[in-house]
Design a protein around this motif. Structure first.
Motif, PDB file in Angstrom:
ATOM      1  N   SER A  40      69.717   3.557  78.985  1.00 29.14           N
ATOM      2  CA  SER A  40      68.898   2.596  78.255  1.00 29.14           C
ATOM      3  C   SER A  40      69.572   1.235  78.315  1.00 29.14           C
ATOM      4  CB  SER A  40      68.721   3.041  76.802  1.00 29.14           C
ATOM      5  OG  SER A  40      69.974   3.008  76.155  1.00 29.14           O
ATOM      6  N   SER A  41      68.816   0.205  77.991  1.00 27.78           N
ATOM      7  CA  SER A  41      69.387  -1.138  78.133  1.00 27.78           C
ATOM      8  C   SER A  41      69.020  -2.047  76.963  1.00 27.78           C
ATOM      9  CB  SER A  41      68.890  -1.770  79.429  1.00 27.78           C
ATOM     10  OG  SER A  41      67.493  -1.942  79.372  1.00 27.78           O
ATOM     11  N   ILE A  42      69.816  -3.088  76.815  1.00 26.22           N
ATOM     12  CA  ILE A  42      69.451  -4.192  75.939  1.00 26.22           C
ATOM     13  C   ILE A  42      69.539  -5.450  76.793  1.00 26.22           C
ATOM     14  CG2 ILE A  42      70.139  -3.246  73.697  1.00 26.22           C
ATOM     15  CD1 ILE A  42      72.833  -4.750  74.113  1.00 26.22           C
ATOM     16  N   ARG A  43      68.810  -6.508  76.420  1.00 29.42           N
ATOM     17  CA  ARG A  43      68.915  -7.714  77.238  1.00 29.42           C
ATOM     18  C   ARG A  43      69.400  -8.873  76.384  1.00 29.42           C
ATOM     19  NH1 ARG A  43      62.763  -9.805  78.389  1.00 29.42           N
ATOM     20  NH2 ARG A  43      62.322 -10.412  76.251  1.00 29.42           N
ATOM     21  N   LYS A  44      70.123  -9.747  77.055  1.00 30.94           N
ATOM     22  CA  LYS A  44      70.604 -10.944  76.366  1.00 30.94           C
ATOM     23  C   LYS A  44      70.235 -12.155  77.206  1.00 30.94           C
ATOM     24  CE  LYS A  44      74.505  -8.712  74.104  1.00 30.94           C
ATOM     25  NZ  LYS A  44      75.949  -8.455  74.229  1.00 30.94           N
ATOM     26  N   LYS A  45      69.810 -13.221  76.510  1.00 31.87           N
ATOM     27  CA  LYS A  45      69.405 -14.424  77.239  1.00 31.87           C
ATOM     28  C   LYS A  45      70.604 -15.339  77.427  1.00 31.87           C
ATOM     29  CE  LYS A  45      65.545 -17.624  77.338  1.00 31.87           C
ATOM     30  NZ  LYS A  45      64.383 -18.132  76.618  1.00 31.87           N
ATOM     31  N   ASP A  46      70.747 -15.806  78.659  1.00 33.05           N
ATOM     32  CA  ASP A  46      71.783 -16.794  78.944  1.00 33.05           C
ATOM     33  C   ASP A  46      71.254 -18.148  78.482  1.00 33.05           C
ATOM     34  OD1 ASP A  46      74.175 -17.161  81.449  1.00 33.05           O
ATOM     35  OD2 ASP A  46      73.319 -18.857  80.368  1.00 33.05           O
ATOM     36  N   LYS A  47      71.924 -18.731  77.500  1.00 35.01           N
ATOM     37  CA  LYS A  47      71.382 -19.948  76.879  1.00 35.01           C
ATOM     38  C   LYS A  47      71.322 -21.133  77.849  1.00 35.01           C
ATOM     39  CE  LYS A  47      72.322 -18.783  72.126  1.00 35.01           C
ATOM     40  NZ  LYS A  47      73.370 -18.760  71.115  1.00 35.01           N
ATOM     41  N   ARG A  48      72.308 -21.217  78.742  1.00 37.99           N
ATOM     42  CA  ARG A  48      72.327 -22.353  79.668  1.00 37.99           C
ATOM     43  C   ARG A  48      71.346 -22.159  80.817  1.00 37.99           C
ATOM     44  NH1 ARG A  48      77.909 -23.490  81.923  1.00 37.99           N
ATOM     45  NH2 ARG A  48      78.273 -21.341  81.291  1.00 37.99           N
TER      46      ARG A  48
END
Ligand code: ZN
Length: 235
Positions: free
Chosen positions: A61-69
């Motif tokens: 399973s996965s989670i996602r994170k947004k790269d702010k830059r």
């Protein structure tokens, strides 16, 4: 032992390339997919292909994170151990059924063989071929099943042992998850309890800010007054 089974499951689902994922992922921490690709020395697209196949079966399973830059999403993955074990159990049960079927068939039916070509036929096919080999023209002989049967029974024992192990692991994993749930519930309850007194205290502090302070001051001053009196009595 658990890793060995997980590895087998990953390969069964996503092919040989998925083999080493077991050593890079576990059931606790989420791992960056770029790091996985780098460690397996494959492209990020190849890595994602493998992970999507595994995830379709619920094995990861996965989670996602947004790269702010940069503005894009990076996915982080972990193994779903319970689901992987349950998936493997289904495969094992199927294999056991098949092996039982093969054993029964070997015990009850006649098989024929062309010794020269080492090709095997069941009774119906041997009859269709008129007990003669298409390739070399030799006449079939009756196959001695004892060796094959021994092989099948050995395999069945192995599969049954694996099933016992997988069942134990499933039980352990379920207990772990249950404990985790209880812990989280307790934590939530504790947090609720903490929140209520804090609010009450704040309200109380706003309503009567002056009454508490003089009350505190009165008590120590009484003690101070009493102490010297006692000392005088003793003397
Ligand atoms: Zn032949």
């Amino acid at each position: 032992m658990l890793k060995k089974f997980l590895k087998e499951i990953m390969i069964a689902v996503a092919g040989k390339q998925a083999e080493d994922i077991v050593y890079l992922l576990d059931g606790k921490k989420y791992v960056n997919e770029f790091l996985l690709a780098k460690k397996l020395d494959i492209t990020i697209n190849q890595m994602r292909n493998i992970l999507y196949k595994l995830s379709d079966c619920g094995l990861v399973s996965s989670i996602r994170k947004k790269d702010k830059r940069k503005g894009w999403y990076t996915y982080f993955w972990k193994i779903e151990i319970l689901k992987s074990l349950e998936f493997f159990k289904r495969i094992l049960v199927k294999r056991i059924e098949q092996t039982n079927h093969q054993i029964k068939s070997r015990e009850t039916k006649q098989f024929y063989i062309c010794r020269r070509c080492n090709i095997e036929f069941n009774e119906e096919n041997a009859l269709l071929h008129n007990f003669t080999c298409n390739e070399c023209g030799a006449i079939f002989t009756i196959k001695d099943n004892t060796k094959v049967l021994k092989e099948f029974k050995k395999n069945l024992d192995k599969l049954k042992k694996e099933l016992v192990f997988v069942d134990e692991e499933i039980k352990k994993e379920k207990e772990k998850l249950e404990k985790k749930k209880i812990k989280e519930l307790k934590k939530q309850k504790a947090e609720k309890k903490l929140k209520i007194p804090k609010k009450k205290a704040r309200i109380a502090a706003k309503k009567k800010p002056t009454k508490k302070k003089p009350a505190k001051k009165k008590t120590p001053s009484r003690r101070k007054r009493l102490k010297p009196l006692r000392k005088i009595k003793k003397k």
